[in-house]
Scaffold this motif. Structure first.
Motif, short mmCIF file in Angstrom:
data_model
loop_
_atom_site.label_atom_id
_atom_site.label_comp_id
_atom_site.label_asym_id
_atom_site.label_seq_id
_atom_site.Cartn_x
_atom_site.Cartn_y
_atom_site.Cartn_z
N UNK A 190 0.92 -1.25 -0.05
CA UNK A 190 0.04 0.10 0.05
C UNK A 190 0.81 1.36 0.07
N UNK A 191 1.97 1.24 0.83
CA UNK A 191 2.54 2.36 1.05
C UNK A 191 3.61 2.65 -0.27
N UNK A 192 3.91 1.63 -1.09
CA UNK A 192 4.64 1.91 -2.46
C UNK A 192 3.85 2.38 -3.29
N UNK A 193 2.45 1.98 -3.48
CA UNK A 193 1.51 2.33 -4.40
C UNK A 193 1.20 3.66 -4.09
N UNK A 194 0.94 4.13 -3.04
CA UNK A 194 0.73 5.58 -2.59
C UNK A 194 1.79 6.44 -3.01
N UNK A 195 3.14 5.96 -2.66
CA UNK A 195 4.11 7.03 -3.06
C UNK A 195 4.31 7.12 -4.62
N UNK A 196 4.05 5.90 -5.16
CA UNK A 196 4.47 5.79 -6.78
C UNK A 196 3.33 6.79 -7.33
N UNK A 197 1.94 6.74 -6.67
CA UNK A 197 1.14 7.90 -7.39
C UNK A 197 1.55 9.44 -7.33
N UNK A 198 1.93 9.53 -5.94
CA UNK A 198 2.25 10.68 -5.42
C UNK A 198 3.56 11.10 -6.28
N UNK A 199 4.60 10.37 -6.27
CA UNK A 199 5.75 10.58 -6.81
C UNK A 199 6.64 11.54 -6.41
N UNK A 200 6.63 11.90 -5.07
CA UNK A 200 7.46 12.74 -4.46
C UNK A 200 8.14 12.03 -3.52
N UNK A 201 7.90 11.29 -2.49
CA UNK A 201 8.64 10.81 -1.18
C UNK A 201 8.66 9.31 -1.44
N UNK A 202 9.60 8.73 -0.61
CA UNK A 202 9.75 7.41 -0.46
C UNK A 202 10.07 6.34 -1.48
N UNK A 203 10.19 5.31 -1.29
CA UNK A 203 10.68 4.23 -2.18
C UNK A 203 9.58 4.30 -3.50
N UNK A 204 8.22 4.22 -3.09
CA UNK A 204 7.41 4.48 -4.36
C UNK A 204 7.90 5.45 -5.30
N UNK A 205 8.23 6.71 -4.81
CA UNK A 205 8.91 7.34 -5.82
C UNK A 205 10.15 6.93 -6.71
N UNK A 206 10.69 6.55 -5.90
CA UNK A 206 12.06 5.78 -6.52
C UNK A 206 11.67 4.96 -7.79
N UNK A 207 10.76 4.19 -7.65
CA UNK A 207 10.27 3.18 -8.45
C UNK A 207 9.59 4.09 -9.78
N UNK A 208 8.94 5.18 -9.37
CA UNK A 208 8.31 5.99 -10.32
C UNK A 208 9.48 6.42 -11.23
N UNK A 209 10.41 7.13 -10.77
CA UNK A 209 11.61 7.45 -11.33
C UNK A 209 12.09 6.42 -12.24
N UNK A 210 12.68 5.46 -11.75
CA UNK A 210 13.36 4.57 -12.44
C UNK A 210 12.17 4.04 -13.48
N UNK A 211 10.80 4.06 -13.25
CA UNK A 211 9.96 3.67 -14.25
C UNK A 211 9.87 4.73 -15.50
N UNK A 212 10.02 5.92 -15.16
CA UNK A 212 10.21 7.08 -15.95
C UNK A 212 11.29 7.05 -16.89
N UNK A 213 12.34 6.47 -16.07
CA UNK A 213 13.66 6.51 -17.11
C UNK A 213 13.73 5.43 -17.74
N UNK A 214 12.97 4.39 -17.51
CA UNK A 214 12.83 2.96 -18.26
C UNK A 214 13.91 1.99 -17.63
N UNK A 215 14.30 2.17 -16.54
CA UNK A 215 15.44 1.70 -16.00
C UNK A 215 15.20 0.34 -15.49
N UNK A 216 15.20 -0.65 -16.29
CA UNK A 216 14.76 -2.00 -16.01
C UNK A 216 15.67 -2.55 -14.62
N UNK A 217 17.12 -2.27 -14.51
CA UNK A 217 17.84 -2.71 -13.72
C UNK A 217 17.46 -2.33 -12.29
#
Lengths: 253, 240
Positions: A195-222
């Motif tokens: 839940x917390x990762x999904x929340x942060x992914x949507x917000x894309x500002x804080x936490x591990x979820x935001x890092x996922x979002x950044x990696x997703x935007x950069x298309x950084x599979x590794x």
């Protein structure tokens, strides 16, 4: 005793399976099948993990996430412990209230995460409230399920000792269902991470979820895979600690 | 009449089945439970023994403020597994004289096990804990619901003896339930059984044999003469 042994065997086989898959991955993609490019090599993942810390600021993100997640779980547990008589009274005597809230379970937590992010953008407090309510909801459902498992002999014995209803709830009912209730905490903890990762992914500002979002935007599979493995290991480690603590503090069998 | 005797007057019990029909278990029945004696309700399985015991014990009714307790020991021993023997026995008591506790724990054969947890022990051990908890509460009545029926014979005899000893030496009336005629005869001073199902009357038969013949099978068959053949068939549930 037997259930403890079965649990030990299950935990053992789970960790054996994990080690087995890690070994397969290591041998297959590091040494045997070196020319393929679709699945990252283990050594590449290690290098990427280092870049997660330096370039994606993983430690800061992890601090932000855990500073929300663990206090939220802790607070939800405290609320239940502190108001246990009230919660048990509602579950046992006014089960309708629990049923009224049941349609909400058909809305995915994703919907509420979106809602919170739209209404309270970039708010750490809103994230904390969201996770606390989510964990609290999970704990109440678990409490309600565990209430069905109580042996009626305990209640009848306590009644014949002329104990008040409140004391029966706190000294007998609650104590009796505690192992069942806390046994589900590991699953609730795992769900809270999701839940917390999904929340942060949507917000894309804080936490591990935001890092996922950044990696997703950069298309950084590794980076995505490396972060996924790291978080999985972290959840597994915390679950093991939770399992150990609960078995020492709550299980009386 | 001894003022420790318990007079049960005009109690009834019914329940609604799934189709909403009211099923009467017993209606308007009265009987006495004498102090210092073991009185047993004998009936086949499913004929209302547990309901009768719970009605007499007032289980499910609000009883706050009562000074005298009617302590019910259910079929499954009700010692709490999260508490040790001492905590179980003193469960609902704020303070108790240590010497009283020591005496009771010795009396029921749990001396030396104060710090042990009940889940590691047998059914009989857990019954002793529940029984000790009942005694230490100084009840006006102890009700035992077939709690020891599943034990091996030797353990049963030990507990029959303990229950009878508590009844006679402490002058506590004990109301026991069983579906076994043999058990009823071995433990009871008086056997009660329902006149019919559903019952509107309870019939009592005193057991007038000496202590030694209680465990003598040849005497046991003679005891059947207290009942007519039909009554024995009706109440014994083939457990002779």
């Amino acid at each position: 005793m037997n259930s403890n042994k079965t649990k030990e065997v299950k935990t053992l086989s789970k960790s054996n399976i994990t080690i087995f898959f890690i070994l397969i991955y290591l041998v297959l993609f590091e040494f045997a099948w070196v020319n393929q490019s679709s699945i990252p090599k283990p050594s590449m993942l290690l290098e990427t993990f280092a870049s997660l810390i330096t370039e994606y600021n993983l430690l800061n993100g992890l601090f932000e996430t855990t500073a929300i997640l663990f206090p939220a779980i802790f607070l939800a547990i405290l609320i239940i412990e502190f108001f246990i008589r009230i919660f048990l009274n509602i579950i046992l005597n006014f089960n309708g209230i629990i049923n009224i809230s049941s349609p909400f379970k058909y809305f995915s937590f994703f919907f509420f995460a979106l809602l919170f992010n739209v209404i309270f953008p970039n708010s750490l407090l809103a994230e904390f409230v969201f996770i606390t309510f989510l964990v609290l909801g999970n704990l109440i459902t678990t409490l309600s399920d565990a209430s069905n498992s109580i042996s009626k002999e305990y209640i009848e014995s306590a009644e014949s000792l002329v104990l008040s209803n409140g004391k029966i709830l706190s000294k007998v009912f609650w104590k009796s269902i505690k192992p069942n209730y806390y046994g589900k905490l590991v699953k609730i903890h795992t769900n809270a991470w999701l839940a917390v990762i999904v929340y942060e992914f949507i917000g894309a500002v804080n936490g591990v979820g935001a890092i996922y979002k950044l990696a997703f935007d950069y298309n950084d599979l590794f980076a995505i895979i490396s972060l996924g493995i790291f978080i999985a290991i972290l959840i597994l480690a915390v679950n093991s600690i939770l399992d150990f603590v609960i078995s020492k503090l709550v299980f009386w069998e | 009449m001894n003022n420790k005797n318990i007079k049960i007057e005009s109690i009834s019990k019914n329940y609604s089945d799934l189709s909403g029909h009211t099923i009467q278990i017993f209606e308007n029945i009265s009987f006495n439970i004498e102090a210092g004696k073991v009185t047993t309700i004998l009936a086949p399985v499913g004929k209302g023994k547990t309901s009768l015991l719970k009605s007499v014990a007032n289980i499910g009714k609000i009883k706050n403020g009562l000074n005298k307790k009617r302590i019910y020991i259910p079929k499954e021993p009700s010692s709490f597994p999260w508490l040790n023997v001492r905590e179980n026995i003193l469960f609902n008591l704020d303070k108790t004289d240590e010497s009283i506790f020591k005496n009771i724990i010795k009396y029921v054969g749990l001396d030396g096990y104060e710090d042990h947890y009940p889940n590691n022990y047998s059914f009989g051990f857990r019954f002793r804990i529940s029984f000790a908890r009942a005694i230490i509460n100084n009840p006006e009545l102890i009700l035992i619901d077939e709690s020891i029926s599943v034990l091996p014979l030797q353990r049963k005899f030990e507990l029959y003896e303990l229950i009878r000893k508590v009844a006679s030496e402490m002058e506590i009336p004990i109301f026991y339930s069983t579906s076994s005629l043999s058990e009823a005869i071995r433990i009871s001073d008086k056997i009660l059984y329902f006149n019919q199902f559903p019952a509107n009357k309870i019939i009592g038969k005193p057991i007038l044999i000496d202590e030694e013949s209680r465990i003598d099978d040849s005497e046991f068959f003679e005891i059947q003469n207290f009942f007519t053949t039909d009554e024995v068939l009706l109440i014994s549930n083939s457990s002779i």
